[in-house]
Design a protein around this motif. Sequence first.
Motif, short mmCIF file in Angstrom:
data_model
loop_
_atom_site.label_atom_id
_atom_site.label_comp_id
_atom_site.label_asym_id
_atom_site.label_seq_id
_atom_site.Cartn_x
_atom_site.Cartn_y
_atom_site.Cartn_z
N MET A 29 0.84 -1.19 0.00
CA MET A 29 0.00 0.00 0.00
C MET A 29 0.89 1.25 0.00
N PRO A 30 0.75 2.11 -1.03
CA PRO A 30 1.58 3.33 -1.04
C PRO A 30 1.15 4.31 0.05
N THR A 31 2.11 5.09 0.50
CA THR A 31 1.84 6.07 1.56
C THR A 31 1.92 7.48 1.00
N ALA A 32 0.88 8.28 1.31
CA ALA A 32 0.84 9.68 0.86
C ALA A 32 0.87 10.59 2.07
N LEU A 33 1.69 11.63 1.99
CA LEU A 33 1.71 12.68 3.01
C LEU A 33 1.12 13.94 2.41
N VAL A 34 0.07 14.46 3.04
CA VAL A 34 -0.65 15.62 2.52
C VAL A 34 -0.58 16.74 3.57
N THR A 35 -0.38 17.97 3.13
CA THR A 35 -0.38 19.10 4.06
C THR A 35 -1.70 19.87 3.94
N GLY A 36 -2.14 20.43 5.08
CA GLY A 36 -3.38 21.21 5.08
C GLY A 36 -4.59 20.34 4.85
N VAL A 37 -4.88 19.45 5.83
CA VAL A 37 -5.85 18.38 5.58
C VAL A 37 -7.18 18.52 6.30
N SER A 38 -7.32 19.53 7.16
CA SER A 38 -8.52 19.55 7.99
C SER A 38 -9.73 20.11 7.25
N ARG A 39 -9.49 20.80 6.15
CA ARG A 39 -10.63 21.42 5.44
C ARG A 39 -10.23 21.64 3.97
N GLY A 40 -11.16 22.21 3.23
CA GLY A 40 -10.87 22.59 1.85
C GLY A 40 -10.43 21.43 0.98
N LEU A 41 -9.60 21.74 -0.01
CA LEU A 41 -9.14 20.72 -0.95
C LEU A 41 -8.40 19.60 -0.23
N GLY A 42 -7.63 19.92 0.80
CA GLY A 42 -6.84 18.91 1.50
C GLY A 42 -7.69 17.79 2.08
N ALA A 43 -8.83 18.15 2.68
CA ALA A 43 -9.71 17.12 3.25
C ALA A 43 -10.22 16.21 2.14
N HIS A 44 -10.59 16.79 1.00
CA HIS A 44 -11.07 15.98 -0.13
C HIS A 44 -9.95 15.11 -0.70
N LEU A 45 -8.74 15.65 -0.73
CA LEU A 45 -7.61 14.86 -1.22
C LEU A 45 -7.40 13.62 -0.35
N CYS A 46 -7.50 13.81 0.96
CA CYS A 46 -7.32 12.66 1.86
C CYS A 46 -8.37 11.58 1.57
N ARG A 47 -9.63 12.01 1.39
CA ARG A 47 -10.69 11.03 1.11
C ARG A 47 -10.44 10.32 -0.22
N ALA A 48 -10.02 11.08 -1.23
CA ALA A 48 -9.79 10.48 -2.56
C ALA A 48 -8.59 9.55 -2.53
N LEU A 49 -7.55 9.92 -1.81
CA LEU A 49 -6.37 9.04 -1.70
C LEU A 49 -6.73 7.77 -0.94
N LYS A 50 -7.46 7.93 0.15
CA LYS A 50 -7.86 6.76 0.96
C LYS A 50 -8.69 5.80 0.10
N ALA A 51 -9.63 6.38 -0.66
CA ALA A 51 -10.50 5.54 -1.50
C ALA A 51 -9.70 4.84 -2.60
N SER A 52 -8.54 5.39 -2.96
CA SER A 52 -7.70 4.79 -3.99
C SER A 52 -6.67 3.82 -3.41
N GLY A 53 -6.75 3.58 -2.11
CA GLY A 53 -5.89 2.55 -1.52
C GLY A 53 -4.61 3.05 -0.89
N TYR A 54 -4.47 4.34 -0.72
CA TYR A 54 -3.27 4.89 -0.08
C TYR A 54 -3.40 4.82 1.44
N ARG A 55 -2.26 4.67 2.11
CA ARG A 55 -2.15 5.01 3.52
C ARG A 55 -1.93 6.53 3.55
N VAL A 56 -2.74 7.25 4.33
CA VAL A 56 -2.74 8.71 4.24
C VAL A 56 -2.26 9.33 5.56
N LEU A 57 -1.19 10.11 5.45
CA LEU A 57 -0.65 10.85 6.59
C LEU A 57 -0.93 12.33 6.35
N GLY A 58 -1.28 13.04 7.41
CA GLY A 58 -1.61 14.45 7.23
C GLY A 58 -0.95 15.35 8.24
#
Length: 247
Positions: free
Chosen positions: A1-30
């Motif tokens: 499982m690939p791991t993604a690190l995303v900055t600015g995750v509590s709202r806005g585009l970042g929150a949506h990015l986390c959901r989209a990455l999670k749904a695509s099988g990533y381990r998501v760090l924020g």
Amino acid sequence: MPTALVTGVSRGLGAHLCRALKASGYRVLGVGLSGAAGHDALDDYRPVDLREPVPADLFAAEDVDVLVNNAGVYLDDPRRGYGDLFALSHDDLRDTFEVNLFGAARLVLRYAPLMRARGAGRIVCVSSGMGRLQDADGASFAYRSSKLAANSLVLAVARHFAAAPGDLSAFSYCPGWIRTGMGTPSAPHEPAPAAADLVRLLGAPAGGSNGRFFRGLRELGWDTRGPWVGDGPAPPEAPLSRVDPPT
Ligand SMILES: NC(=O)c1ccc[n+]([C@@H]2O[C@H](COP(=O)([O-])OP(=O)(O)OC[C@H]3O[C@@H](n4cnc5c(N)ncnc54)[C@H](OP(=O)(O)O)[C@@H]3O)[C@@H](O)[C@H]2O)c1
């Protein structure tokens, strides 16, 4: 499982990015300013103020396959009555660069060499069409120039990635004018499709994205609009907006 690190995750585009990455099988760090991320699309979250040096022990045990520099501030936004070049305060200019450039650069300088050594990785800076010189005007100098510099950082990393063997890509991504705290409720687009498009680009072959600048699935180009890179016929151009003004 690939791991993604995303900055600015509590709202806005970042929150949506986390959901989209999670749904695509990533381990998501924020990481973000908030004490807690406030949603469950993250495997781990750490409060980090990107204006400060990155803690040495931040996710030290993790192999980061994908770095998404999404956090950003738009302090000299004319829609809030403050954006003219000659009204800009030194503090706001510095804080804009601390988040939009230096915060992103600190993470890039940490993870790009590790990715190059492993021969695989993706780095994306969420930028803006406002970061293109051809779009400059008399307002929003701090925001525009910080995004221009972030684009330059991406190009520099992309040159290193292109010269190294492996599956490596660094690119810039503009989400378009989207309904977030920064984009305001007047924005014509939702953030979820912009997040989905970015995740799709992250999964594309490195040669198709390294050193390029996209808005959605269309190559925006550093200077001029480029070709559509999605499947099927190109959709109509997105409406131009006050956040991303006419080119
Ligand atoms: N919205 C648009 O129309 C638009 C257009 C073009 C480009 N963009 C770019 O898209 C990206 C996301 O923007 P958005 O619209 O989602 O903005 P937003 O809703 O205002 O969210 C900004 C994010 O940045 C984080 N952040 C701000 N200062 C920080 C700091 N000092 N340290 C750590 N995190 C910090 C915030 O974290 P907390 O939630 O923890 O406070 C928040 O999650 C930005 O880079 C922006 O420039 C947006």
